[in-house]
Write a protein that holds these residues in place. Structure first.
Motif, PDB file in Angstrom:
ATOM      1  N   LYS A 191     -42.649 -38.836 -16.645  1.00  0.00           N
ATOM      2  CA  LYS A 191     -41.939 -38.263 -15.489  1.00  0.00           C
ATOM      3  C   LYS A 191     -40.525 -37.812 -15.881  1.00  0.00           C
ATOM      4  N   THR A 192     -40.056 -36.774 -15.198  1.00  0.00           N
ATOM      5  CA  THR A 192     -38.683 -36.305 -15.450  1.00  0.00           C
ATOM      6  C   THR A 192     -37.986 -36.034 -14.118  1.00  0.00           C
ATOM      7  N   LEU A 193     -36.658 -36.005 -14.153  1.00  0.00           N
ATOM      8  CA  LEU A 193     -35.884 -35.572 -12.994  1.00  0.00           C
ATOM      9  C   LEU A 193     -34.665 -34.798 -13.497  1.00  0.00           C
ATOM     10  N   SER A 194     -34.457 -33.611 -12.921  1.00  0.00           N
ATOM     11  CA  SER A 194     -33.252 -32.857 -13.244  1.00  0.00           C
ATOM     12  C   SER A 194     -32.216 -33.093 -12.159  1.00  0.00           C
ATOM     13  N   ILE A 195     -30.993 -33.410 -12.575  1.00  0.00           N
ATOM     14  CA  ILE A 195     -29.898 -33.462 -11.602  1.00  0.00           C
ATOM     15  C   ILE A 195     -28.787 -32.528 -12.091  1.00  0.00           C
ATOM     16  N   PHE A 196     -27.973 -32.085 -11.164  1.00  0.00           N
ATOM     17  CA  PHE A 196     -26.986 -31.043 -11.500  1.00  0.00           C
ATOM     18  C   PHE A 196     -25.578 -31.500 -11.138  1.00  0.00           C
ATOM     19  N   PRO A 197     -25.035 -32.435 -11.899  1.00  0.00           N
ATOM     20  CA  PRO A 197     -23.723 -32.985 -11.540  1.00  0.00           C
ATOM     21  C   PRO A 197     -22.555 -32.080 -11.935  1.00  0.00           C
ATOM     22  N   GLY A 198     -22.776 -31.055 -12.749  1.00  0.00           N
ATOM     23  CA  GLY A 198     -21.672 -30.185 -13.190  1.00  0.00           C
ATOM     24  C   GLY A 198     -20.922 -30.790 -14.362  1.00  0.00           C
ATOM     25  N   LYS A 199     -20.587 -32.064 -14.257  1.00  0.00           N
ATOM     26  CA  LYS A 199     -19.911 -32.788 -15.344  1.00  0.00           C
ATOM     27  C   LYS A 199     -20.687 -34.060 -15.656  1.00  0.00           C
ATOM     28  N   PRO A 200     -20.738 -34.529 -16.881  1.00  0.00           N
ATOM     29  CA  PRO A 200     -20.226 -33.936 -18.122  1.00  0.00           C
ATOM     30  C   PRO A 200     -21.146 -32.851 -18.669  1.00  0.00           C
ATOM     31  N   ALA A 201     -22.236 -32.578 -17.958  1.00  0.00           N
ATOM     32  CA  ALA A 201     -23.096 -31.463 -18.334  1.00  0.00           C
ATOM     33  C   ALA A 201     -23.504 -30.777 -17.048  1.00  0.00           C
ATOM     34  N   ASN A 202     -23.792 -29.496 -17.149  1.00  0.00           N
ATOM     35  CA  ASN A 202     -24.221 -28.761 -15.962  1.00  0.00           C
ATOM     36  C   ASN A 202     -25.445 -29.441 -15.358  1.00  0.00           C
TER      37      ASN A 202
END
Ligand code: BES
Ligand code: MN
Ligand code: ZN
Length: 495
Positions: free
Chosen positions: A62-73
């Motif tokens: 399983k995977t999950l993408s999150i988009f915190p902006g920092k420290p990575a997009n």
């Protein structure tokens, strides 16, 4: 081909890298390492929040993408499963899942940790090796013959930011690229991956790392007494080849390891012709040869301190006016006569001569052959494990250990006398068939045993594992390149 270009290790901070995507591995227990906690902090708790609300449970696959902006997009979380069940192979699978997910988003650079090492007893180099193998093998696609579809995304750069070992990364690269090379060779159709093409690849590998390469054509090996190999090649117009590669990394005069491959570039069955359904898959009947070439390519880069001989008997198995007919009797290189009752049991014929030749001319310390030898091994073990049998317990034990370390499963089958009796012929020394519909895989092994002399030897039947219909995390459907990683581990164990 492998769709990964550069893999680098950096000690730079994440801030200065600001990667498009950062890959992290998490166990089901939800525990964050110190490294994860630092990232979570920089991401203002985005990571821990998503875990807390149950969006990501760390399950394998399983995977999950999150988009915190920092420290990575973007941060890509990949599940490692249960901490107590974790293995190097789980790690490889997680890497395969991660790289495919990133490629699917058409992102061509990524940063990643080497996750999960603290849950394993393995050395840091082995952990990095497994992660890199999973990344490269997972990126594999074969699109050589597609002209009007989009190419897969090339990962131009993968930056490892935590826990990476340089030795492990380099080893993982060399090994995985050799496996991808073997997959490519198997994927090419029989009108491209001819015996002559195998020669071209063998010469390229030999040239690039100072190995010797010797090739014999039909007249030469027939004259030398390889009547079994010649009997298979008789029906084919495509020129057959006997290929030898010699690597000298050990002391002069030290007995070599030998790897021998079945190189039937297409198996129609010959006069005992196969049914047409799925016959196209018989272009994969040279997977044993691809494994041997892959081993030699990797060896050329890893330079182990042992001597190694690679041997391949390559030909098509075709029906035709000159083809061998059921009932024909031929003499093999070691002088034994063979009654050929079924021309579709051709793999054991070409291997009989290759094994006898290598055993007599090179007197190996250990000899291992890889062959897509019997459909029966698929009945016995499915597409999960290769069948292994031989005449030397120490070698078979070492192969089983190597299988565990590499994740390339094998399972032993016995070569008891009762089985060996089944291949005795009424009219010649042996016949190329066992008892009808009984222990077909063992009959293949029992037959080969007649040709290895006193050499400690094992036969690995890869008919079920050399290719698969189903996608797996680091193995897309198609040829797997099985046997290369196993053999390199074997050299580690016995070398
Ligand atoms: N290459 C085949 C074995 C094979 C079959 C590999 C299906 C992968 C998938 C081999 O040459 C062969 O034809 N073996 C025969 C032996 C039999 C005639 C004793 C077989 O398995 O049917
Ligand atoms: Mn066959
Ligand atoms: Zn075959």
């Amino acid at each position: 081909m492998a769709y990964v270009k550069r893999i680098q290790i950096t000690r730079r901070s994440l801030d200065s890298l600001s990667p498009e995507v950062l890959v992290l591995g998490l166990f089901e227990d939800g525990e964050l390492s110190d490294f994860h906690k630092n990232i979570d902090e920089a991401a203002a708790g985005a990571l821990s929040q998503r875990i807390e609300i149950g969006d990501f449970e760390g399950k394998a696959g399983k995977t999950l993408s999150i988009f915190p902006g920092k420290p990575a997009n973007r941060i890509l979380l990949v599940g490692l499963g249960k901490r107590e069940d974790f293995t190097l192979d789980r790690l490889r699978q997680a890497a395969g899942t991660a790289v495919k997910t990133v490629q699917a988003s058409k992102i061509d650079t990524m940063a990643s940790e080497v996750p999960g090492g603290d849950a394993l007893k393995s050395a840091a180099a082995e952990v990095s090796q497994a992660w890199v193998e999973g990344l490269i093998l997972g990126s594999y696609r074969f699109l050589d013959y597609k002209s009007d579809t989009e190419d897969a995304t090339v990962m131009n750069r993968i930056t490892l930011i935590n826990g990476a070992s340089r030795v492990g990364v380099e080893r993982g690269r060399a090994v995985a690229e050799a496996v991808c090379f073997a997959r490519d060779l198997a994927n090419h159709p029989s009108n491209v991956a001819t015996p002559a093409r195998l020669v071209t690849e063998a010469r390229r590998i030999a040239r690039s790392s100072g190995m010797r390469c010797k090739v014999m054509g039909r007249d030469q090996f027939t004259q030398m007494g390889m009547g079994a190999f010649a009997s298979v090649a008789r029906g084919a117009d495509e020129p057959p080849k006997f290929i030898l590669i010699q690597y000298s990394g050990g002391k002069k005069g030290e007995k070599p390891f030998a790897f021998v491959g079945k190189g039937i570039t297409f198996d129609t069955g010959g006069i005992s012709i196969k049914p047409s359904s799925k016959m196209d898959e018989m272009k994969f009947d040279m997977c044993g040869a691809a494994t041997v070439l892959g081993i030699m390519q990797a060896v050329g880069r890893l330079k182990p301190k042992v001597n190694i001989v690679g041997a391949i008997a390559a030909t098509e198995n075709m029906p035709g006016g000159h083809a061998t007919k059921p009932g024909d009797i031929v003499r093999a290189y070691n002088g034994k006569t063979i009654e050929i009752l079924n021309t579709d049991a051709e793999g054991r014929l070409v291997l009989a001569d290759a094994l006898a030749y290598v055993s007599q001319k090179h007197d190996p310390r250990y000899m291992v052959n890889f062959a897509t030898l019997t459909g029966a091994v698929i009945i016995a073990l499915g597409h999960v494990a290769s069948g292994v049998m031989g005449n030397d317990e120490k070698l078979i034990d070492a192969i089983r250990k190597a299988a565990e370390a590499s994740g390339e499963k094998v399972w032993p089958l016995p070569l008891w006398d009762e089985y060996c009796d089944d291949i005795k012929s009424k009219i010649a020394d042996v016949k190329n068939l066992g008892a009808p519909r009984q222990a077909g895989t063992i009959a293949g092994g029992a037959f080969l045993k007649e040709f290895v002399g006193e050499t400690p030897w094992a036969h690995v039947d890869i008919a079920g594992t050399a290719w698969r219909d189903k996608d797996q995390p680091y193995m897309p459907a198609g040829p797997s390149g099985v046997g290369i990683r196993l053999s390199l581990e074997l050299l580690n164990i016995l070398g």
